[in-house]
Design a protein around this motif. Sequence first.
Motif, PDB file in Angstrom:
ATOM      1  N   ASP A  75      12.498  13.845   6.962  1.00  0.00           N
ATOM      2  CA  ASP A  75      11.394  13.948   7.917  1.00  0.00           C
ATOM      3  C   ASP A  75      10.032  13.630   7.298  1.00  0.00           C
ATOM      4  OD1 ASP A  75      13.087  14.666   9.967  1.00  0.00           O
ATOM      5  OD2 ASP A  75      12.883  16.812   9.590  1.00  0.00           O
ATOM      6  N   THR A  76      10.027  13.336   6.009  1.00  0.00           N
ATOM      7  CA  THR A  76       8.770  13.061   5.316  1.00  0.00           C
ATOM      8  C   THR A  76       8.588  11.556   5.126  1.00  0.00           C
ATOM      9  OG1 THR A  76       8.968  15.146   4.104  1.00  0.00           O
ATOM     10  CG2 THR A  76       7.425  13.521   3.219  1.00  0.00           C
ATOM     11  N   ILE A  77       7.394  11.093   5.421  1.00  0.00           N
ATOM     12  CA  ILE A  77       7.033   9.700   5.154  1.00  0.00           C
ATOM     13  C   ILE A  77       6.015   9.733   4.020  1.00  0.00           C
ATOM     14  CG2 ILE A  77       5.929   7.623   6.044  1.00  0.00           C
ATOM     15  CD1 ILE A  77       6.951   8.389   8.828  1.00  0.00           C
ATOM     16  N   TRP A  78       6.387   9.110   2.888  1.00  0.00           N
ATOM     17  CA  TRP A  78       5.516   9.041   1.725  1.00  0.00           C
ATOM     18  C   TRP A  78       4.747   7.726   1.763  1.00  0.00           C
ATOM     19  CZ3 TRP A  78       4.959  13.100  -1.518  1.00  0.00           C
ATOM     20  CH2 TRP A  78       5.933  14.095  -1.481  1.00  0.00           C
ATOM     21  N   VAL A  79       3.436   7.794   1.586  1.00  0.00           N
ATOM     22  CA  VAL A  79       2.598   6.596   1.633  1.00  0.00           C
ATOM     23  C   VAL A  79       1.840   6.459   0.321  1.00  0.00           C
ATOM     24  CG1 VAL A  79       0.712   5.422   2.825  1.00  0.00           C
ATOM     25  CG2 VAL A  79       2.335   6.812   4.128  1.00  0.00           C
ATOM     26  N   ASN A  80       1.921   5.251  -0.257  1.00  0.00           N
ATOM     27  CA  ASN A  80       1.132   4.934  -1.437  1.00  0.00           C
ATOM     28  C   ASN A  80       0.176   3.820  -1.026  1.00  0.00           C
ATOM     29  OD1 ASN A  80       0.248   3.793  -4.014  1.00  0.00           O
ATOM     30  ND2 ASN A  80       1.711   5.271  -4.856  1.00  0.00           N
ATOM     31  N   TYR A  81      -1.115   4.134  -1.011  1.00  0.00           N
ATOM     32  CA  TYR A  81      -2.118   3.174  -0.559  1.00  0.00           C
ATOM     33  C   TYR A  81      -2.445   2.135  -1.624  1.00  0.00           C
ATOM     34  CZ  TYR A  81      -2.568   6.185   3.471  1.00  0.00           C
ATOM     35  OH  TYR A  81      -2.299   6.897   4.602  1.00  0.00           O
ATOM     36  N   THR A  82      -1.975   2.298  -2.830  1.00  0.00           N
ATOM     37  CA  THR A  82      -2.178   1.425  -3.981  1.00  0.00           C
ATOM     38  C   THR A  82      -3.655   1.167  -4.265  1.00  0.00           C
ATOM     39  OG1 THR A  82      -2.110  -0.801  -2.987  1.00  0.00           O
ATOM     40  CG2 THR A  82       0.008   0.255  -3.465  1.00  0.00           C
ATOM     41  N   ARG A  83      -3.916   0.746  -5.473  1.00  0.00           N
ATOM     42  CA  ARG A  83      -5.289   0.462  -5.868  1.00  0.00           C
ATOM     43  C   ARG A  83      -5.766  -0.864  -5.291  1.00  0.00           C
ATOM     44  NH1 ARG A  83      -6.021   0.707 -12.032  1.00  0.00           N
ATOM     45  NH2 ARG A  83      -4.530   2.366 -11.690  1.00  0.00           N
ATOM     46  N   ASN A  84      -4.828  -1.753  -4.959  1.00  0.00           N
ATOM     47  CA  ASN A  84      -5.183  -3.082  -4.455  1.00  0.00           C
ATOM     48  C   ASN A  84      -4.318  -3.431  -3.230  1.00  0.00           C
ATOM     49  OD1 ASN A  84      -3.001  -2.994  -6.217  1.00  0.00           O
ATOM     50  ND2 ASN A  84      -3.218  -5.109  -6.847  1.00  0.00           N
ATOM     51  N   PRO A  85      -4.518  -2.722  -2.112  1.00  0.00           N
ATOM     52  CA  PRO A  85      -3.653  -2.941  -0.951  1.00  0.00           C
ATOM     53  C   PRO A  85      -3.709  -4.359  -0.379  1.00  0.00           C
ATOM     54  CG  PRO A  85      -5.524  -1.573  -0.365  1.00  0.00           C
ATOM     55  CD  PRO A  85      -5.553  -1.741  -1.851  1.00  0.00           C
ATOM     56  N   ASP A  86      -4.795  -5.070  -0.618  1.00  0.00           N
ATOM     57  CA  ASP A  86      -4.898  -6.433  -0.091  1.00  0.00           C
ATOM     58  C   ASP A  86      -3.894  -7.388  -0.747  1.00  0.00           C
ATOM     59  OD1 ASP A  86      -6.495  -5.976  -2.384  1.00  0.00           O
ATOM     60  OD2 ASP A  86      -7.590  -7.826  -2.042  1.00  0.00           O
ATOM     61  N   SER A  87      -3.259  -6.971  -1.846  1.00  0.00           N
ATOM     62  CA  SER A  87      -2.255  -7.826  -2.483  1.00  0.00           C
ATOM     63  C   SER A  87      -0.839  -7.516  -2.001  1.00  0.00           C
ATOM     64  CB  SER A  87      -2.338  -7.709  -4.006  1.00  0.00           C
ATOM     65  OG  SER A  87      -2.004  -6.407  -4.412  1.00  0.00           O
ATOM     66  N   LEU A  88      -0.707  -6.579  -1.061  1.00  0.00           N
ATOM     67  CA  LEU A  88       0.613  -6.243  -0.519  1.00  0.00           C
ATOM     68  C   LEU A  88       0.992  -7.241   0.575  1.00  0.00           C
ATOM     69  CD1 LEU A  88       0.238  -2.376  -0.257  1.00  0.00           C
ATOM     70  CD2 LEU A  88       1.633  -3.650  -1.903  1.00  0.00           C
ATOM     71  N   ASP A  89       2.187  -7.803   0.457  1.00  0.00           N
ATOM     72  CA  ASP A  89       2.670  -8.792   1.412  1.00  0.00           C
ATOM     73  C   ASP A  89       4.146  -8.517   1.668  1.00  0.00           C
ATOM     74  OD1 ASP A  89       3.595 -11.055   2.755  1.00  0.00           O
ATOM     75  OD2 ASP A  89       2.453 -12.453   1.528  1.00  0.00           O
ATOM     76  N   ASP A  90       4.529  -8.326   2.926  1.00  0.00           N
ATOM     77  CA  ASP A  90       5.926  -7.991   3.212  1.00  0.00           C
ATOM     78  C   ASP A  90       6.875  -9.166   2.978  1.00  0.00           C
ATOM     79  OD1 ASP A  90       5.368  -9.509   5.442  1.00  0.00           O
ATOM     80  OD2 ASP A  90       5.936  -7.986   6.888  1.00  0.00           O
ATOM     81  N   ASN A  91       6.351 -10.336   2.604  1.00  0.00           N
ATOM     82  CA  ASN A  91       7.209 -11.450   2.194  1.00  0.00           C
ATOM     83  C   ASN A  91       7.528 -11.398   0.701  1.00  0.00           C
ATOM     84  OD1 ASN A  91       7.681 -12.830   4.633  1.00  0.00           O
ATOM     85  ND2 ASN A  91       5.616 -13.660   4.556  1.00  0.00           N
ATOM     86  N   ASP A  92       7.007 -10.382   0.013  1.00  0.00           N
ATOM     87  CA  ASP A  92       7.270 -10.206  -1.410  1.00  0.00           C
ATOM     88  C   ASP A  92       8.356  -9.155  -1.634  1.00  0.00           C
ATOM     89  OD1 ASP A  92       5.380 -12.049  -2.256  1.00  0.00           O
ATOM     90  OD2 ASP A  92       3.793 -10.550  -2.475  1.00  0.00           O
ATOM     91  N   ILE A  93       8.960  -9.228  -2.795  1.00  0.00           N
ATOM     92  CA  ILE A  93       9.949  -8.247  -3.235  1.00  0.00           C
ATOM     93  C   ILE A  93       9.303  -7.431  -4.339  1.00  0.00           C
ATOM     94  CG2 ILE A  93      12.185  -7.949  -4.365  1.00  0.00           C
ATOM     95  CD1 ILE A  93      12.933 -10.740  -3.238  1.00  0.00           C
ATOM     96  N   LEU A  94       9.446  -6.100  -4.270  1.00  0.00           N
ATOM     97  CA  LEU A  94       8.921  -5.240  -5.326  1.00  0.00           C
ATOM     98  C   LEU A  94       9.892  -5.234  -6.501  1.00  0.00           C
ATOM     99  CD1 LEU A  94       7.759  -2.147  -3.241  1.00  0.00           C
ATOM    100  CD2 LEU A  94       6.316  -3.921  -4.232  1.00  0.00           C
ATOM    101  N   VAL A  95       9.363  -5.415  -7.707  1.00  0.00           N
ATOM    102  CA  VAL A  95      10.151  -5.321  -8.938  1.00  0.00           C
ATOM    103  C   VAL A  95       9.572  -4.148  -9.710  1.00  0.00           C
ATOM    104  CG1 VAL A  95      10.888  -6.497 -11.039  1.00  0.00           C
ATOM    105  CG2 VAL A  95      10.528  -7.814  -8.927  1.00  0.00           C
TER     106      VAL A  95
END
Length: 144
Positions: A75-95
């Motif tokens: 029931d918990t949603i964890w959110v990390n706003y990151t230091r540079n959110p403008d570099s987040l792209d859902d076409n990328d894969i996290l490594v």
Amino acid sequence: MKTLISAGAAFAAILAAPLSAQDNADAVELTEGEAQLAEMLEGRVAGEPERCINTFGSRPLKIIDDTAIVYRDGDTIWVNYTRNPDSLDDNDILVIKKYGSASQLCRLDNVTTQDRFSHFFSGVIFLEDFVPYRLPEDAERSEG
């Protein structure tokens, strides 16, 4: 000349005056990512941020474009706003290269991204603390 200076000062004061609450509400437009996150978190309350979260099982991290990384645990949603959110792209894969426990993701873990299609390096993500969002206790009782 005094009239010109007075008129200029008055105009500057008008420009510097704060907008009314209604003007501020009308001026704020959410990005597509912010709107998507707001919809996910609707009715939930932010808890105390934590440096690490448990990531048992095969639940994936979700990237919300230009906004945040999200992980759902029950029931918990964890959110990390990151230091540079403008570099987040859902076409990328996290490594992710974890430095601590294999079952935890922590803000000091090394996170880079690769393009989903070409698999070329596309960026570095600097995590912040993870903010838990939960339904208020009275809402949980009324649902159960």
